[in-house]
Design a protein around this motif. Structure first.
Motif, PDB file in Angstrom:
ATOM      1  N   TYR A  75     -38.436  19.003  35.879  1.00  0.00           N
ATOM      2  CA  TYR A  75     -37.700  18.906  34.360  1.00  0.00           C
ATOM      3  C   TYR A  75     -37.917  17.517  33.602  1.00  0.00           C
ATOM      4  O   TYR A  75     -38.132  16.906  34.732  1.00  0.00           O
ATOM      5  CB  TYR A  75     -35.860  18.789  34.551  1.00  0.00           C
TER       6      TYR A  75
ATOM      7  N   HIS B  66     -40.704  20.123  29.616  1.00  0.00           N
ATOM      8  CA  HIS B  66     -40.769  21.154  30.611  1.00  0.00           C
ATOM      9  C   HIS B  66     -38.609  21.122  30.478  1.00  0.00           C
ATOM     10  O   HIS B  66     -38.155  21.064  32.005  1.00  0.00           O
ATOM     11  CB  HIS B  66     -41.347  21.322  31.510  1.00  0.00           C
TER      12      HIS B  66
ATOM     13  N   GLY C 184     -36.536  23.480  28.759  1.00  0.00           N
ATOM     14  CA  GLY C 184     -35.530  25.162  28.387  1.00  0.00           C
ATOM     15  C   GLY C 184     -36.152  26.563  29.562  1.00  0.00           C
ATOM     16  O   GLY C 184     -37.376  25.672  30.323  1.00  0.00           O
ATOM     17  N   SER C 185     -36.454  27.660  28.902  1.00  0.00           N
ATOM     18  CA  SER C 185     -37.004  28.359  29.625  1.00  0.00           C
ATOM     19  C   SER C 185     -38.054  28.908  28.592  1.00  0.00           C
ATOM     20  O   SER C 185     -38.330  28.453  28.239  1.00  0.00           O
ATOM     21  CB  SER C 185     -35.693  29.492  29.500  1.00  0.00           C
ATOM     22  N   GLU C 186     -39.014  30.805  29.130  1.00  0.00           N
ATOM     23  CA  GLU C 186     -40.045  30.512  29.080  1.00  0.00           C
ATOM     24  C   GLU C 186     -39.797  31.138  27.824  1.00  0.00           C
ATOM     25  O   GLU C 186     -40.867  30.228  26.389  1.00  0.00           O
ATOM     26  CB  GLU C 186     -40.546  31.728  30.093  1.00  0.00           C
TER      27      GLU C 186
ATOM     28  N   GLU D 138     -37.906  29.978  25.147  1.00  0.00           N
ATOM     29  CA  GLU D 138     -37.863  28.984  24.352  1.00  0.00           C
ATOM     30  C   GLU D 138     -39.636  28.041  24.182  1.00  0.00           C
ATOM     31  O   GLU D 138     -39.838  27.569  23.164  1.00  0.00           O
ATOM     32  CB  GLU D 138     -37.107  28.277  24.487  1.00  0.00           C
ATOM     33  N   ALA D 139     -39.534  28.531  25.407  1.00  0.00           N
ATOM     34  CA  ALA D 139     -41.636  27.286  25.617  1.00  0.00           C
ATOM     35  C   ALA D 139     -42.257  28.310  24.302  1.00  0.00           C
ATOM     36  O   ALA D 139     -43.013  27.445  23.489  1.00  0.00           O
ATOM     37  CB  ALA D 139     -41.960  26.986  26.607  1.00  0.00           C
TER      38      ALA D 139
ATOM     39  N   GLY E 259     -44.570  26.059  35.858  1.00  0.00           N
ATOM     40  CA  GLY E 259     -44.408  26.330  34.588  1.00  0.00           C
ATOM     41  C   GLY E 259     -45.163  25.751  32.556  1.00  0.00           C
ATOM     42  O   GLY E 259     -44.678  25.474  31.984  1.00  0.00           O
TER      43      GLY E 259
ATOM     44  N   GLN F 193     -45.890  22.709  25.689  1.00  0.00           N
ATOM     45  CA  GLN F 193     -44.746  22.909  25.928  1.00  0.00           C
ATOM     46  C   GLN F 193     -44.937  24.167  26.728  1.00  0.00           C
ATOM     47  O   GLN F 193     -45.337  25.011  27.146  1.00  0.00           O
ATOM     48  CB  GLN F 193     -44.720  23.590  23.929  1.00  0.00           C
TER      49      GLN F 193
ATOM     50  N   TRP G  12     -42.008  25.931  30.224  1.00  0.00           N
ATOM     51  CA  TRP G  12     -40.925  25.588  30.980  1.00  0.00           C
ATOM     52  C   TRP G  12     -40.208  25.199  32.086  1.00  0.00           C
ATOM     53  O   TRP G  12     -41.027  24.533  33.081  1.00  0.00           O
ATOM     54  CB  TRP G  12     -40.448  27.090  30.596  1.00  0.00           C
ATOM     55  N   LYS G  13     -39.086  25.288  32.668  1.00  0.00           N
ATOM     56  CA  LYS G  13     -38.497  24.623  33.248  1.00  0.00           C
ATOM     57  C   LYS G  13     -38.654  25.594  34.465  1.00  0.00           C
ATOM     58  O   LYS G  13     -38.095  26.755  35.027  1.00  0.00           O
ATOM     59  CB  LYS G  13     -36.721  24.343  33.355  1.00  0.00           C
TER      60      LYS G  13
END
Length: 537
Positions: free
Chosen positions: A114, A118, A120-122, A124-125, A267, A279, A281-282
């Motif tokens: 995080y 990193h 949000g979700s994939e 969102e990325a 991620g 960009q 993701w978490k």
């Protein structure tokens, strides 16, 4: 003539007493019930207020905990059972909310990546990558645009109100996508711009110009691209230069054909040549943040140096303030000292002043060019520009700020020691030093050791003392993220909120290290304190 306890006189007196006290009891009972109803109503109102955002964000676990907690509180305080639990429940809830939950959340964050890029979700990325690559191409659809918000015109979330030139339909768009508006709820001007819409505040030209950077940055995602503003009155539907391909689970550049495949471990979208898109993701990274402290040579060296200095600072600050405070307290404890109360008032003045203000004053006093210390002694020491002198400076500042506290608690502990003990030691032939070392000091340590432990824990995480004085510096040219006077807490702060990009997961891992170090030392010290108490009990 005597009247027995259970005789007629006592019997006649009891109803009169009841008549006097029963109204008071009734009033107290009514007042208590009103207070209980008010407080429980407030609890229910807060629960309802918190339930809507939890349901909107599909946080069903949190919503379930909220419902169960509220129901438990109502059951507990609306029944006459479980009297001890009625007193324990408020403190327990506050403990969970302000202690247990933050610790658990920090621990869970430490096992993730995080941070910036990193969050949000994939999905969102993917949206962020595609919208960031949108460009206007020939034939792009043009829309009449009105800038609106659902909150305060100066700070509320921005919304694009657009009118399709072909269908004349109106839509509202934000970072989550487009939503069609009911024609009955919208007023459209002769130019096609939306002038009013239910639930939205249309910004004036002046209000919109003040937020021009936010308007330019906003991209409303649509299939194959995004809608961006072109000034304050027009918008266009651009095409994304980078699109997500479900077949290969990758991002493909539509111009060059370059591909970035999804890496589930980190991620991120990574190309064959190792390039990562900014960009991501978490994801969970296991113990990577913890092992990074040991295995990464760029981090392990600065981390260990910071840890060593952290111990030196905490021990030096605690020990120095204790020794000076105890010396002054013992000196003023003698009955032969005249004006003791005046001296005591003067000595606690540093403790009565705001610490943050005094830290800034001391920072200026240590200035090389116009600082009071250099000018007074006629020297030119760069106190805050060299590692060793900067460390000495912060220790001196802590000594001045911290000794009044130790002076006060030692004075109180000395007054609790019976004078007969010192008198008996003098009769037995002990000198002042022997009496102090063998009688007074051990009794002082029994009383003050818990305070020394808490002072050590405080100084181990004394963010203000470092950040307001040196900001962690001076810094080496090859490592601007770690300074000579940095404590682990200031180092963690710079990692989490520094200009190079936030690394919340890594910062949380270091926070866990700090927690374990301070907790272990405190546990050992408290065990030794109990042993001391048994010896001198």
């Amino acid at each position: 003539m005597t009247t027995q306890l259970g005789g007629p006189a006592a019997t006649r007196a009891l109803p009169a007493q009841d008549k006097l006290t029963s109204p008071e009891k009734s009033d107290a009972s009514v007042a208590a019930r009103l207070v209980k109803i008010t407080l429980l109503g407030l609890v229910v109102a807060i629960a309802i207020w918190a339930a809507f955002p939890l349901a909107e964000n599909h946080a069903w676990i949190g919503l379930g905990i909220l419902v169960a907690t509220t129901a438990g509180l109502l059951y507990l305080y609306l029944t006459r059972r479980h009297i001890p639990a009625k007193y324990l429940a408020p403190g327990t809830l506050l403990l969970v909310a302000f202690q247990v939950f933050p610790v658990l959340y920090t621990a869970s964050t430490a096992f993730t990546n995080y941070g910036d890029g990193h969050r949000g979700s994939e999905e969102e990325a993917v949206v962020a990558i595609q919208t960031a690559s949108v460009t206007q191409v020939p034939g792009s659809v043009q829309y009449a645009l009105s800038i609106a918000t659902t909150g305060d015109p100066a700070t509320g979330p921005l919304v694009f109100l657009i009118t399709d030139p072909a269908t004349k339909t109106t839509k509202a768009g934000d970072a989550k996508g487009l939503k069609k508006l009911d024609p009955a709820d919208v007023t459209v001007g002769v130019t096609g711009k939306v002038t009013a819409a239910d639930g939205y505040t249309v910004l004036t030209a002046g209000q919109a110009s003040l937020r021009s950077k936010e308007i330019t940055a906003l991209a409303v995602p649509v299939d194959g691209g995004a809608i961006r503003s072109s000034g304050l009155s027009r918008a266009y539907e651009g095409k994304a230069g980078r699109l997500y391909d479900k077949g290969c689970d990758c991002i493909r550049d539509t111009t060059t054909g370059k591909v970035w495949k999804a890496d589930r471990r980190t991620g991120s979208f990574v190309a064959a040549d190792g390039e990562r898109l900014a960009q991501g993701w978490k994801v969970g990274v296991g113990f990577a943040n913890f092992t990074r402290v040991v295995t990464d040579p760029d981090i392990s060296g600065p981390f260990l140096r910071t840890l060593v200095w952290n111990f030196v600072f905490a021990i030096g600050s605690t020990g120095g303030t204790f020794l000076l405070g105890m010396f002054v307290a013992v000196a003023l404890h003698s009955q032969r000292v005249r004006g003791r109360n005046l001296y005591r008032v003067l000595l606690v003045l540093p403790y009565a002043m705001p610490a943050f203000a005094m830290l800034l004053v001391w920072r200026d006093m240590f200035n090389k060019d116009f600082g009071l210390i250099n000018n007074f002694f006629g020297i030119g020491v760069d106190w805050l520009g060299q590692p060793m002198t900067a460390r000495i400076a912060v220790l001196l500042v802590q000594l001045w700020l911290g000794y009044p506290y130790m002076f006060l608690v030692t004075t109180g502990a000395l007054q609790a020691i019976p004078g007969e003990l010192s008198e008996a030691s003098r009769i037995d032939g002990a000198g002042p030093w022997q009496s102090f070392r063998r009688i007074v000091l051990p009794l002082l340590m029994v009383a003050l050791t818990p305070l020394l432990i808490s002072s050590f824990a405080f100084n181990f995480n004394n963010f203000n003392a470092i950040y307001l004085t040196t900001e962690g510096g001076p810094f080496q040219p090859d490592n601007p993220a770690n300074g000579a006077t940095d404590l682990l807490i200031t180092y963690t702060y710079r990692l989490a909120f520094g200009g190079s990009g936030a690394q919340y997961g890594y910062a949380a891992a270091i926070s866990i290290f700090i927690f374990l170090i301070v907790g272990t030392i405190s546990a050992i010290a408290f065990r030794r304190t109990r042993a001391q108490e048994e010896v001198y009990a």
